[in-house]
Design a protein around this motif. Structure first.
Motif, PDB file in Angstrom:
ATOM      1  N   LYS A   1      -2.261   1.364  -9.577  1.00 15.86           N
ATOM      2  CA  LYS A   1      -1.348   0.783  -8.668  1.00 15.86           C
ATOM      3  C   LYS A   1      -0.548   1.479  -8.359  1.00 15.86           C
ATOM      4  O   LYS A   1      -0.064   1.426  -7.161  1.00 15.86           O
ATOM      5  CB  LYS A   1      -0.832  -0.194  -9.508  1.00 15.86           C
ATOM      6  CG  LYS A   1      -1.555  -1.291 -10.151  1.00 15.86           C
ATOM      7  CD  LYS A   1      -2.637  -2.411  -9.164  1.00 15.86           C
ATOM      8  CE  LYS A   1      -3.286  -3.310  -9.316  1.00 15.86           C
ATOM      9  NZ  LYS A   1      -2.344  -4.665  -9.907  1.00 15.86           N
TER      10      LYS A   1
ATOM     11  N   THR B   1       0.255   4.806  -5.499  1.00 12.16           N
ATOM     12  CA  THR B   1      -0.262   4.871  -3.916  1.00 12.16           C
ATOM     13  C   THR B   1      -0.559   5.780  -3.729  1.00 12.16           C
ATOM     14  O   THR B   1       0.431   6.965  -4.157  1.00 12.16           O
ATOM     15  CB  THR B   1       0.896   3.617  -3.503  1.00 12.16           C
ATOM     16  OG1 THR B   1       1.935   4.042  -3.145  1.00 12.16           O
ATOM     17  CG2 THR B   1       0.243   2.822  -3.585  1.00 12.16           C
TER      18      THR B   1
ATOM     19  N   THR C   1      -0.222   7.901   0.306  1.00 10.62           N
ATOM     20  CA  THR C   1       0.176   7.658   1.945  1.00 10.62           C
ATOM     21  C   THR C   1      -0.460   8.935   2.158  1.00 10.62           C
ATOM     22  O   THR C   1      -0.404  10.256   2.282  1.00 10.62           O
ATOM     23  CB  THR C   1       1.185   7.105   2.185  1.00 10.62           C
ATOM     24  OG1 THR C   1       1.618   6.338   1.363  1.00 10.62           O
ATOM     25  CG2 THR C   1       1.572   7.336   4.132  1.00 10.62           C
TER      26      THR C   1
ATOM     27  N   GLU D   1      -2.740   4.061   3.565  1.00  9.75           N
ATOM     28  CA  GLU D   1      -2.183   3.956   1.978  1.00  9.75           C
ATOM     29  C   GLU D   1      -2.892   3.127   1.387  1.00  9.75           C
ATOM     30  O   GLU D   1      -4.044   2.251   1.737  1.00  9.75           O
ATOM     31  CB  GLU D   1      -0.957   2.980   2.421  1.00  9.75           C
ATOM     32  CG  GLU D   1      -0.307   3.238   1.223  1.00  9.75           C
ATOM     33  CD  GLU D   1       1.571   2.365   1.135  1.00  9.75           C
ATOM     34  OE1 GLU D   1       2.190   2.929   0.497  1.00  9.75           O
ATOM     35  OE2 GLU D   1       0.917   0.947   0.365  1.00  9.75           O
TER      36      GLU D   1
ATOM     37  N   THR E   1      -4.693   2.596  -2.146  1.00  7.50           N
ATOM     38  CA  THR E   1      -3.460   2.086  -3.537  1.00  7.50           C
ATOM     39  C   THR E   1      -4.805   2.149  -5.253  1.00  7.50           C
ATOM     40  O   THR E   1      -5.956   2.211  -3.888  1.00  7.50           O
ATOM     41  CB  THR E   1      -3.098   0.771  -3.646  1.00  7.50           C
ATOM     42  OG1 THR E   1      -2.227   0.473  -2.911  1.00  7.50           O
ATOM     43  CG2 THR E   1      -2.778  -0.094  -4.705  1.00  7.50           C
TER      44      THR E   1
ATOM     45  N   THR F   1     -10.725   2.093  -4.814  1.00  6.74           N
ATOM     46  CA  THR F   1      -9.343   2.728  -3.874  1.00  6.74           C
ATOM     47  C   THR F   1      -9.171   1.406  -3.143  1.00  6.74           C
ATOM     48  O   THR F   1     -10.285   1.559  -1.954  1.00  6.74           O
ATOM     49  CB  THR F   1      -9.042   4.393  -3.556  1.00  6.74           C
ATOM     50  OG1 THR F   1      -9.529   4.617  -4.392  1.00  6.74           O
ATOM     51  CG2 THR F   1      -8.317   4.353  -2.509  1.00  6.74           C
TER      52      THR F   1
ATOM     53  N   SER G   1      -5.163   0.158   2.977  1.00  9.48           N
ATOM     54  CA  SER G   1      -3.924  -1.282   3.044  1.00  9.48           C
ATOM     55  C   SER G   1      -4.480  -1.355   5.038  1.00  9.48           C
ATOM     56  O   SER G   1      -4.306  -2.140   5.456  1.00  9.48           O
ATOM     57  CB  SER G   1      -2.578  -1.065   3.109  1.00  9.48           C
ATOM     58  OG  SER G   1      -1.582  -0.400   3.518  1.00  9.48           O
TER      59      SER G   1
END
Length: 385
Positions: free
Chosen positions: A127, A129, A131, A136, A138, A153, A156
């Motif tokens: 979980k 992340t 950026t 982004e 996760t 992966t 978002s």
């Protein structure tokens, strides 16, 4: 190939391969998929098979047009996806390899002379992340789907799931073929043992807004995602995908085959929606295993051989049980000219399998069918309907 404004395909097609993983026939080749996410920071998702390293690096250079990647994300360490890690670092020595603790252990095992410096490593936990700018990512761990280091992966911004080997299929991307058939054969053969782990991953996926699935094999999925996810749910829960009966048989002199043909005829007469008959000695074993998982009812017909079951039938059942075959109805036809053992052996091979329902009717042939055998076949067909 552009997948979204910022995500580009840089994978390769392999039409030279004859057997995938040394055992699966792939008449239409294989695709080894890799992707570039082009943002303020640039990430490359996985590498490709060793034979295609130069082609892959050229694909990356072409889409980056002089830019330099910042990250190489490794979701799965099987060599058809990870073989070019060292080669990538030789071209881009300042990048960070992104993986989990198990990933880096495997990198050390596969690349004995590669000494990754700390500045070249970014170890992530479940979980975590990353950026890249607008994107982004996760990282969701998916252990034993189907290796222990696997992670998927989620992006978002573009709502893309990079699914590792999940939702993959046999066949190169330039081959036109049905997704379900070759994805099912791929899933059952390679991932099928790990249904519980796939179910865990699907539960996580259900919490995400997924509009595109980018697997490591096979096409990028952008439409009708509920179908593909539904298929994975059925396969990984060992459910019945298609109504019908599969009859898998071995026959030495043709007498067991005659019984199988009679059963198939009776089933069709009674309106069975699908009857699949497979000669295990002559047809692709992976296709046979696929069908055994696809249908909810199966009949195993075999001769006794050396006080045991015929070798092709034994191999077939071993393929089923090692993949956690369960939730099925099984009927037996056995043939033994003087000492029938095939039925007992076949039954025993499923003793650790869950939720197996045995037909009340079985057929025991002594060399060739007699009238009682024919009556039992009629009764078995009725019970299967």
């Amino acid at each position: 190939m552009r997948i979204t404004d910022d995500i580009l395909y840089v994978g390769v097609n392999d039409h030279n391969i004859d057997l995938f993983e040394g055992q699966y026939i792939v008449p239409n080749g294989m695709a080894y998929n890799s992707y570039v996410i082009n943002d303020e920071k640039i990430a490359v998702m996985d590498t490709v098979d060793a034979a295609f390293g130069d082609e892959w690096l050229k694909n990356i250079a072409d889409v980056l047009n002089g830019a330099t990647p910042d990250y190489l994300i490794i979701q799965h360490m099987e060599p058809d996806h990870s073989a070019n890690i060292q080669k990538f670092l030789e071209v881009y020595p300042n990048i960070k390899v992104v993986g989990n603790a198990k990933t880096f252990t495997m990198i050390g095992n596969f690349f004995r002379d590669l000494k990754l410096a700390d500045e070249n490593k970014l170890e992530v936990k479940n979980k975590d992340t990353l950026t890249l700018g607008k994107h982004e990512l996760t990282f969701v761990f998916a252990p034993m789907v189907h290796w222990p280091e696997v992670m998927v992966t989620y992006d978002s911004k573009d709502k893309v799931l990079f699914s590792a080997d999940g939702f993959g299929k046999f066949g190169a991307l330039d081959a036109e073929e049905d997704w379900d058939c070759e994805a099912r054969r791929y899933y059952v053969g390679i991932v099928g043992k790990y249904g519980a782990q796939v179910q865990n991953l699907l539960k996580v996926a259900a919490t995400l807004d997924i509009q595109t699935i980018c697997p490591l094999h096979g096409p990028v999925l952008t439409e009708n995602l509920e179908h593909y996810i539904g298929q994975y749910n059925t396969w990984s829960s060992y459910g019945t995908e298609s109504e019908g009966v599969m009859i898998a048989y071995t026959s030495v002199y043709g007498n067991t085959k005659k019984a199988v043909e009679l059963l198939a005829e009776k089933l069709k007469e009674k309106g069975c929606p699908k009857v699949v008959v497979t000669d295990l000695a002559r047809e692709d074993m992976a296709e046979a295993v696929e069908d055994a998982f696809r249908y909810g009812k199966i009949v195993l017909a075999s001769t006794t051989y050396n006080g045991d079951v015929f070798p092709f039938m034994k191999t077939f059942i071993e393929h089923l049980t090692e993949r956690n075959y369960q939730n099925k109805t099984i009927g037996l036809i056995e043939n033994g000219s003087w000492a029938s053992m095939a039925g007992k052996v076949m039954t025993g091979m499923f003793e650790k399998s869950k939720n197996i329902t045995w037909l009340e009717t079985s057929v025991k042939i002594m060399s060739s069918m007699d009238e009682q055998n024919k009556a039992d076949i009629e009764k078995m067909a009725e019970e299967l309907m």
